[in-house]
Design a protein around this motif. Structure first.
Motif, PDB file in Angstrom:
ATOM      1  N   ILE A 121      48.742 -58.405  38.410  1.00  0.00           N
ATOM      2  CA  ILE A 121      48.234 -59.769  38.574  1.00  0.00           C
ATOM      3  C   ILE A 121      46.714 -59.767  38.490  1.00  0.00           C
ATOM      4  O   ILE A 121      46.112 -60.624  37.835  1.00  0.00           O
ATOM      5  CB  ILE A 121      48.725 -60.370  39.915  1.00  0.00           C
ATOM      6  N   GLN A 122      46.077 -58.784  39.128  1.00  0.00           N
ATOM      7  CA  GLN A 122      44.615 -58.681  39.061  1.00  0.00           C
ATOM      8  C   GLN A 122      44.157 -58.509  37.607  1.00  0.00           C
ATOM      9  O   GLN A 122      43.195 -59.131  37.172  1.00  0.00           O
ATOM     10  CB  GLN A 122      44.108 -57.511  39.906  1.00  0.00           C
ATOM     11  N   GLY A 123      44.854 -57.667  36.848  1.00  0.00           N
ATOM     12  CA  GLY A 123      44.522 -57.457  35.447  1.00  0.00           C
ATOM     13  C   GLY A 123      44.705 -58.724  34.624  1.00  0.00           C
ATOM     14  O   GLY A 123      43.871 -59.068  33.781  1.00  0.00           O
ATOM     15  N   LEU A 124      45.793 -59.442  34.880  1.00  0.00           N
ATOM     16  CA  LEU A 124      46.054 -60.688  34.180  1.00  0.00           C
ATOM     17  C   LEU A 124      44.958 -61.715  34.455  1.00  0.00           C
ATOM     18  O   LEU A 124      44.493 -62.406  33.547  1.00  0.00           O
ATOM     19  CB  LEU A 124      47.423 -61.236  34.589  1.00  0.00           C
ATOM     20  N   LEU A 125      44.523 -61.790  35.698  1.00  0.00           N
ATOM     21  CA  LEU A 125      43.445 -62.720  36.046  1.00  0.00           C
ATOM     22  C   LEU A 125      42.140 -62.352  35.350  1.00  0.00           C
ATOM     23  O   LEU A 125      41.389 -63.237  34.921  1.00  0.00           O
ATOM     24  CB  LEU A 125      43.254 -62.762  37.564  1.00  0.00           C
ATOM     25  N   LYS A 126      41.876 -61.057  35.213  1.00  0.00           N
ATOM     26  CA  LYS A 126      40.667 -60.628  34.491  1.00  0.00           C
ATOM     27  C   LYS A 126      40.737 -61.043  33.025  1.00  0.00           C
ATOM     28  O   LYS A 126      39.761 -61.532  32.458  1.00  0.00           O
ATOM     29  CB  LYS A 126      40.473 -59.113  34.619  1.00  0.00           C
ATOM     30  N   TYR A 127      41.920 -60.854  32.384  1.00  0.00           N
ATOM     31  CA  TYR A 127      42.090 -61.269  30.991  1.00  0.00           C
ATOM     32  C   TYR A 127      41.921 -62.782  30.858  1.00  0.00           C
ATOM     33  O   TYR A 127      41.311 -63.267  29.908  1.00  0.00           O
ATOM     34  CB  TYR A 127      43.459 -60.856  30.442  1.00  0.00           C
ATOM     35  N   ALA A 128      42.462 -63.535  31.797  1.00  0.00           N
ATOM     36  CA  ALA A 128      42.330 -64.993  31.760  1.00  0.00           C
ATOM     37  C   ALA A 128      40.868 -65.406  31.887  1.00  0.00           C
ATOM     38  O   ALA A 128      40.404 -66.307  31.187  1.00  0.00           O
ATOM     39  CB  ALA A 128      43.161 -65.622  32.874  1.00  0.00           C
ATOM     40  N   GLU A 129      40.133 -64.725  32.757  1.00  0.00           N
ATOM     41  CA  GLU A 129      38.706 -65.030  32.934  1.00  0.00           C
ATOM     42  C   GLU A 129      37.928 -64.747  31.652  1.00  0.00           C
ATOM     43  O   GLU A 129      37.116 -65.566  31.210  1.00  0.00           O
ATOM     44  CB  GLU A 129      38.141 -64.204  34.088  1.00  0.00           C
ATOM     45  N   VAL A 130      38.208 -63.604  31.024  1.00  0.00           N
ATOM     46  CA  VAL A 130      37.538 -63.261  29.765  1.00  0.00           C
ATOM     47  C   VAL A 130      37.894 -64.292  28.698  1.00  0.00           C
ATOM     48  O   VAL A 130      37.033 -64.746  27.932  1.00  0.00           O
ATOM     49  CB  VAL A 130      37.921 -61.830  29.308  1.00  0.00           C
ATOM     50  N   GLY A 131      39.148 -64.705  28.651  1.00  0.00           N
ATOM     51  CA  GLY A 131      39.583 -65.710  27.684  1.00  0.00           C
ATOM     52  C   GLY A 131      38.896 -67.051  27.905  1.00  0.00           C
ATOM     53  O   GLY A 131      38.474 -67.709  26.949  1.00  0.00           O
ATOM     54  N   MET A 132      38.753 -67.446  29.163  1.00  0.00           N
ATOM     55  CA  MET A 132      38.081 -68.705  29.472  1.00  0.00           C
ATOM     56  C   MET A 132      36.607 -68.648  29.073  1.00  0.00           C
ATOM     57  O   MET A 132      36.048 -69.628  28.557  1.00  0.00           O
ATOM     58  CB  MET A 132      38.224 -69.048  30.957  1.00  0.00           C
ATOM     59  N   GLU A 133      35.977 -67.512  29.304  1.00  0.00           N
ATOM     60  CA  GLU A 133      34.577 -67.357  28.897  1.00  0.00           C
ATOM     61  C   GLU A 133      34.440 -67.469  27.382  1.00  0.00           C
ATOM     62  O   GLU A 133      33.506 -68.096  26.868  1.00  0.00           O
ATOM     63  CB  GLU A 133      34.017 -66.021  29.391  1.00  0.00           C
ATOM     64  N   ALA A 134      35.394 -66.888  26.635  1.00  0.00           N
ATOM     65  CA  ALA A 134      35.356 -66.957  25.174  1.00  0.00           C
ATOM     66  C   ALA A 134      35.544 -68.398  24.706  1.00  0.00           C
ATOM     67  O   ALA A 134      34.861 -68.861  23.781  1.00  0.00           O
ATOM     68  CB  ALA A 134      36.449 -66.062  24.578  1.00  0.00           C
ATOM     69  N   VAL A 135      36.454 -69.138  25.340  1.00  0.00           N
ATOM     70  CA  VAL A 135      36.685 -70.545  24.985  1.00  0.00           C
ATOM     71  C   VAL A 135      35.426 -71.358  25.253  1.00  0.00           C
ATOM     72  O   VAL A 135      34.996 -72.159  24.423  1.00  0.00           O
ATOM     73  CB  VAL A 135      37.898 -71.118  25.749  1.00  0.00           C
ATOM     74  N   GLU A 136      34.814 -71.161  26.424  1.00  0.00           N
ATOM     75  CA  GLU A 136      33.589 -71.894  26.765  1.00  0.00           C
ATOM     76  C   GLU A 136      32.474 -71.579  25.768  1.00  0.00           C
ATOM     77  O   GLU A 136      31.735 -72.463  25.350  1.00  0.00           O
ATOM     78  CB  GLU A 136      33.159 -71.570  28.195  1.00  0.00           C
ATOM     79  N   GLN A 137      32.357 -70.311  25.394  1.00  0.00           N
ATOM     80  CA  GLN A 137      31.330 -69.921  24.423  1.00  0.00           C
ATOM     81  C   GLN A 137      31.614 -70.568  23.068  1.00  0.00           C
ATOM     82  O   GLN A 137      30.705 -71.080  22.413  1.00  0.00           O
ATOM     83  CB  GLN A 137      31.260 -68.396  24.293  1.00  0.00           C
ATOM     84  N   HIS A 138      32.867 -70.570  22.671  1.00  0.00           N
ATOM     85  CA  HIS A 138      33.263 -71.179  21.389  1.00  0.00           C
ATOM     86  C   HIS A 138      32.947 -72.676  21.394  1.00  0.00           C
ATOM     87  O   HIS A 138      32.413 -73.206  20.427  1.00  0.00           O
ATOM     88  CB  HIS A 138      34.729 -70.929  21.110  1.00  0.00           C
ATOM     89  N   LEU A 139      33.300 -73.364  22.496  1.00  0.00           N
ATOM     90  CA  LEU A 139      33.033 -74.789  22.603  1.00  0.00           C
ATOM     91  C   LEU A 139      31.529 -75.072  22.617  1.00  0.00           C
ATOM     92  O   LEU A 139      31.081 -76.087  22.098  1.00  0.00           O
ATOM     93  CB  LEU A 139      33.696 -75.369  23.852  1.00  0.00           C
ATOM     94  N   GLY A 140      30.773 -74.172  23.220  1.00  0.00           N
ATOM     95  CA  GLY A 140      29.322 -74.326  23.244  1.00  0.00           C
ATOM     96  C   GLY A 140      28.710 -74.177  21.867  1.00  0.00           C
ATOM     97  O   GLY A 140      27.667 -74.780  21.564  1.00  0.00           O
ATOM     98  N   ASN A 141      29.341 -73.389  21.004  1.00  0.00           N
ATOM     99  CA  ASN A 141      28.828 -73.187  19.643  1.00  0.00           C
ATOM    100  C   ASN A 141      29.161 -74.351  18.718  1.00  0.00           C
ATOM    101  O   ASN A 141      28.613 -74.450  17.631  1.00  0.00           O
ATOM    102  CB  ASN A 141      29.383 -71.890  19.040  1.00  0.00           C
ATOM    103  N   LEU A 142      30.101 -75.203  19.122  1.00  0.00           N
ATOM    104  CA  LEU A 142      30.495 -76.324  18.254  1.00  0.00           C
ATOM    105  C   LEU A 142      29.462 -77.377  18.255  1.00  0.00           C
ATOM    106  O   LEU A 142      28.840 -78.043  18.636  1.00  0.00           O
ATOM    107  CB  LEU A 142      31.855 -76.907  18.678  1.00  0.00           C
TER     108      LEU A 142
END
Length: 115
Positions: free
Chosen positions: A94-115
């Motif tokens: 579960i801890q690992g899954l939460l870390k992956y979700a956090e990294v994914g959310m950061e990537a989405v935010e970065q992608h949205l910021g680049n738009l």
């Protein structure tokens, strides 16, 4: 593993002492429950006032949860002879899954910021 010989009566007294040490917290929690969740008093709708009168911190709530968890594990062990772990077996997954979700959310935010 450490084995301690103690009578059921003595063990019960130890649990009662631990519960009594939490009396202030359980009283505040009970009052909050009565005012907000059970009876929905008009006073309770003034949330800031209620929190000022009956403050419970995250750490205090955690103490109450720890007591309930420890007692439940102890009783389960006494009744069944099986001692359960405090944390679920898949806790690290579960801890690992939460870390992956956090990294994914950061990537989405970065992608949205680049738009």
């Amino acid at each position: 593993m450490v084995t301690v010989c103690i009578t059921t009566h003595d063990l019960s007294n130890l649990w009662k002492k631990r519960l009594n040490s939490l009396r202030k917290l359980t009283d505040m929690l009970r009052d909050q429950r009565n005012k907000v969740f059970a009876h929905s008093d008009m006073e309770a709708l003034k949330y800031d006032e209620l929190v000022r009168r009956l403050p419970l911190t995250y750490g205090e709530i955690q103490k109450l949860i720890d007591f309930a968890l420890d007692l439940t594990i102890e009783l389960f062990a006494k009744i069944t002879g099986i001692e359960k772990d405090r944390l679920p077996k898949n806790y690290n997954d579960i801890q690992g899954l939460l870390k992956y979700a956090e990294v994914g959310m950061e990537a989405v935010e970065q992608h949205l910021g680049n738009l």
